[in-house]
Design a protein around this motif. Structure first.
Motif, mmCIF file in Angstrom:
data_model
loop_
_atom_site.group_PDB
_atom_site.id
_atom_site.type_symbol
_atom_site.label_atom_id
_atom_site.label_comp_id
_atom_site.label_asym_id
_atom_site.label_seq_id
_atom_site.Cartn_x
_atom_site.Cartn_y
_atom_site.Cartn_z
ATOM 1 N N GLY A 1 3.489 6.287 16.992
ATOM 2 C CA GLY A 1 4.795 6.192 16.361
ATOM 3 C C GLY A 1 5.007 7.364 15.415
ATOM 4 N N LYS A 2 5.416 7.064 14.195
ATOM 5 C CA LYS A 2 5.605 8.119 13.199
ATOM 6 C C LYS A 2 4.367 8.304 12.320
ATOM 7 N N TRP A 3 3.262 7.630 12.690
ATOM 8 C CA TRP A 3 2.096 7.571 11.828
ATOM 9 C C TRP A 3 0.929 8.400 12.340
ATOM 10 N N THR A 4 0.071 8.815 11.397
ATOM 11 C CA THR A 4 -1.212 9.433 11.707
ATOM 12 C C THR A 4 -2.284 8.726 10.876
ATOM 13 N N PHE A 5 -3.341 8.289 11.567
ATOM 14 C CA PHE A 5 -4.451 7.631 10.870
ATOM 15 C C PHE A 5 -5.693 8.506 10.987
ATOM 16 N N HIS A 6 -6.241 8.913 9.849
ATOM 17 C CA HIS A 6 -7.444 9.739 9.806
ATOM 18 C C HIS A 6 -8.653 8.821 9.624
ATOM 19 N N GLY A 7 -9.418 8.650 10.707
ATOM 20 C CA GLY A 7 -10.529 7.715 10.652
ATOM 21 C C GLY A 7 -11.650 8.136 9.732
ATOM 22 N N ASP A 8 -11.830 9.445 9.537
ATOM 23 C CA ASP A 8 -12.941 9.899 8.698
ATOM 24 C C ASP A 8 -12.764 9.495 7.243
ATOM 25 N N ARG A 9 -11.526 9.463 6.764
ATOM 26 C CA ARG A 9 -11.279 9.045 5.381
ATOM 27 C C ARG A 9 -10.413 7.789 5.292
ATOM 28 N N GLU A 10 -10.173 7.170 6.452
ATOM 29 C CA GLU A 10 -9.418 5.913 6.528
ATOM 30 C C GLU A 10 -8.106 6.022 5.764
ATOM 31 N N GLU A 11 -7.322 7.029 6.153
ATOM 32 C CA GLU A 11 -6.063 7.327 5.471
ATOM 33 C C GLU A 11 -4.911 7.277 6.474
ATOM 34 N N LEU A 12 -3.850 6.564 6.112
ATOM 35 C CA LEU A 12 -2.665 6.437 6.955
ATOM 36 C C LEU A 12 -1.513 7.196 6.309
ATOM 37 N N VAL A 13 -0.942 8.160 7.043
ATOM 38 C CA VAL A 13 0.166 8.951 6.503
ATOM 39 C C VAL A 13 1.316 8.974 7.503
ATOM 40 N N ASP A 14 2.532 9.179 6.990
ATOM 41 C CA ASP A 14 3.689 9.263 7.871
ATOM 42 C C ASP A 14 3.951 10.723 8.250
ATOM 43 N N GLN A 15 5.092 10.982 8.889
ATOM 44 C CA GLN A 15 5.400 12.321 9.387
ATOM 45 C C GLN A 15 5.532 13.350 8.275
ATOM 46 N N GLU A 16 5.859 12.892 7.073
ATOM 47 C CA GLU A 16 6.008 13.803 5.937
ATOM 48 C C GLU A 16 4.699 13.960 5.165
ATOM 49 N N GLY A 17 3.662 13.280 5.632
ATOM 50 C CA GLY A 17 2.382 13.361 4.953
ATOM 51 C C GLY A 17 2.226 12.408 3.790
ATOM 52 N N VAL A 18 3.157 11.473 3.652
ATOM 53 C CA VAL A 18 3.098 10.495 2.567
ATOM 54 C C VAL A 18 2.149 9.371 2.959
ATOM 55 N N GLU A 19 1.186 9.093 2.105
ATOM 56 C CA GLU A 19 0.172 8.084 2.422
ATOM 57 C C GLU A 19 0.670 6.674 2.140
ATOM 58 N N THR A 20 0.324 5.754 3.028
ATOM 59 C CA THR A 20 0.535 4.330 2.816
ATOM 60 C C THR A 20 -0.829 3.696 2.581
ATOM 61 N N ILE A 21 -0.992 3.038 1.454
ATOM 62 C CA ILE A 21 -2.279 2.457 1.083
ATOM 63 C C ILE A 21 -2.509 1.152 1.847
ATOM 64 N N LEU A 22 -3.668 1.062 2.486
ATOM 65 C CA LEU A 22 -4.056 -0.146 3.204
ATOM 66 C C LEU A 22 -5.277 -0.775 2.538
ATOM 67 N N SER A 23 -5.342 -2.091 2.575
ATOM 68 C CA SER A 23 -6.541 -2.772 2.091
ATOM 69 C C SER A 23 -7.667 -2.578 3.108
ATOM 70 N N LYS A 24 -8.872 -2.974 2.735
ATOM 71 C CA LYS A 24 -10.012 -2.822 3.639
ATOM 72 C C LYS A 24 -9.802 -3.634 4.909
ATOM 73 N N ARG A 25 -9.300 -4.847 4.781
ATOM 74 C CA ARG A 25 -9.079 -5.691 5.961
ATOM 75 C C ARG A 25 -7.919 -5.155 6.812
ATOM 76 N N GLU A 26 -6.879 -4.649 6.176
ATOM 77 C CA GLU A 26 -5.778 -4.054 6.928
ATOM 78 C C GLU A 26 -6.241 -2.819 7.690
ATOM 79 N N THR A 27 -7.129 -2.043 7.080
ATOM 80 C CA THR A 27 -7.670 -0.853 7.746
ATOM 81 C C THR A 27 -8.493 -1.241 8.960
ATOM 82 N N ALA A 28 -9.357 -2.242 8.816
ATOM 83 C CA ALA A 28 -10.175 -2.696 9.934
ATOM 84 C C ALA A 28 -9.300 -3.210 11.072
#
Length: 245
Positions: free
Chosen positions: A139-166
């Motif tokens: 979609g419009k998202w990029t998830f970086h598995g090495d640092r468990e970071e979710l960002v949108d097309q503008e590079g803005v991070e959305t914070i996820l909890s540990k369970r949401e990340t899993a």
């Protein structure tokens, strides 16, 4: 119940087509890879519950491929080969194979062996999100598995909890595949295999968690386009996913 996904790795197109037709009729989802590179990509990018692996694969033997897979994956492997001598079978088991079937084979017997392997392995490796640190685009998202970071097309991070990340990692490793609540629970608890059945409270906890993830990644969480409810099964990530190392 989730449909089990089988990968057939054989450089003979006729064998691949025959197995796909037969196993699809028996209720399995089947994909075919005619070479080692394609097989390794498929195993790395999606859930695979069982692999049929030809021993003679052009320049590389199925035994070598099995050893590569076993370095990071416990997916059940059944060797298929015209080589039926005892020392060939022994090698197959020594490199990590779960079964060895000689060609030509009886389809009914092959199906029985598939069911027996599934009973033994309990789909312990079916969720391939495991130790993955790749980068996923969906979609419009990029998830970086090495640092468990979710960002949108503008590079803005959305914070996820540990369970949401899993949960997100499990969906990204299994796009377009329904995941049962039991499978999702096994991801969250770190168990090797899904429970047979969750109780009402456990199922509700999964539903709440999915709802929280939807609130963060869906444009409209009440009409989700990415994570959809699959009636009688669980949830499915319904968009295309691109994965890069």
């Amino acid at each position: 119940m989730t449909i089990r996904r089988i990968l057939v790795v054989d450089d003979d197109p006729d064998v691949g087509v025959m197995l796909k037709q037969y196993l699809t009729r028996e209720g399995y989802a089947v994909e075919i890879a005619h070479d080692t590179a394609t097989a390794l990509i498929k195993v790395g990018q999606q859930r695979v519950d069982l692999i049929f692996l030809d021993v003679m694969l052009g320049e590389e033997s199925g035994f070598d491929v099995c050893q590569k897979l076993r370095a990071e994956n416990a997916v059940p492997i059944i060797f298929l080969s015209a080589l039926s001598a005892d020392h060939h079978r022994l090698t197959g088991y020594q490199v990590g194979g779960d079964d060895y079937i000689a060609k030509p084979f009886n389809p009914g017997l092959l199906l029985a062996r598939v069911k027996a392997v599934f009973r033994r392995t309990q789909r312990a490796s079916s969720l391939s999100y495991r130790r993955d640190i790749g980068t996923y685009h969906f979609g419009k998202w990029t998830f970086h598995g090495d640092r468990e970071e979710l960002v949108d097309q503008e590079g803005v991070e959305t914070i996820l909890s540990k369970r949401e990340t899993a949960l997100l990692k499990a969906f990204l490793a299994n796009p377009q595949i329904p995941l049962t609540r039991e499978e999702i629970s096994s991801v969250l608890t770190g168990e090797d295999a899904p429970q047979d059945k969750l109780d009402a409270q456990q199922s509700r906890a999964i539903d709440v968690l999915v709802g929280r993830l939807r609130q963060k990644i869906e444009q409209n969480a009440k009409a989700p386009k990415l994570i959809k409810t699959m009636r009688g099964t669980g949830y499915q990530l319904c968009c295309a996913v691109e994965r890069h190392e």
